[in-house]
Write a protein that holds these residues in place. Structure first.
Motif: not given
Length: 147
Positions: A44-58, A74-79, A96-104
């Motif tokens: 589901r979508q989740y808003r934190r401040g002005d940023v739209l993120l995703v919540v993934a539940g098991a 989700l943390e694999s190199p191609h995702v 869940v959010r997109w990884a930054t360049s530094e994290e990658l």
């Protein structure tokens, strides 16, 4: 500016990784991981401040394993996503959010460091194999080592 993360994109990545999308509504997701016969996930979508993120539940009887698979996929190199725990979410959910360049780059360096020992061992085995083949070729030609 943070990159927008869409739940449909995250669902597609997880489905392509072999996980089952349960398509649960938000109220059902917040109720908890139990009560589902099949292991799977829902986003589901989740808003934190002005940023739209995703919540993934098991969800399902083995939701802990499913949660580990979600994180791994989700943390694999191609995702290229980053999975974080958030105190406002349930135990069965991750943010869940997109990884930054530094994290990658840090992940890539950690993977290279982890594989360095294996690479060195393979190189040693190949050099040993080549030396044995050269020794056998010399013996087949009628020459033997002096030592």
């Amino acid at each position: 500016m943070a990159r927008v993360t869409r739940s449909g994109t995250i669902s597609r990545h997880l489905s392509e990784g072999g996980l089952h999308d349960l398509h649960l509504h938000e109220a059902t997701q917040k109720a908890g991981p139990d009560g589902h016969e099949v292991d799977g996930f829902s986003t589901r979508q989740y808003r934190r401040g002005d940023v739209l993120l995703v919540v993934a539940g098991a969800f399902g009887p083995n939701w802990l394993r499913t949660l580990a698979e979600i994180t791994s996929r989700l943390e694999s190199p191609h995702v290229k996503c980053t999975v974080v725990d958030a105190p406002e979410l349930g135990d069965h959910e991750v943010l869940v959010r997109w990884a930054t360049s530094e994290e990658l780059q840090a992940r890539k360096a950690a993977a290279a460091k982890q594989q360095a020992a294996l690479t060195a061992e393979l190189a040693r085995q190949e050099a040993q194999k080549r030396a044995e083949e050269e020794r056998q070729a010399l013996e087949a030609a009628g020459q033997s080592g002096l030592f």
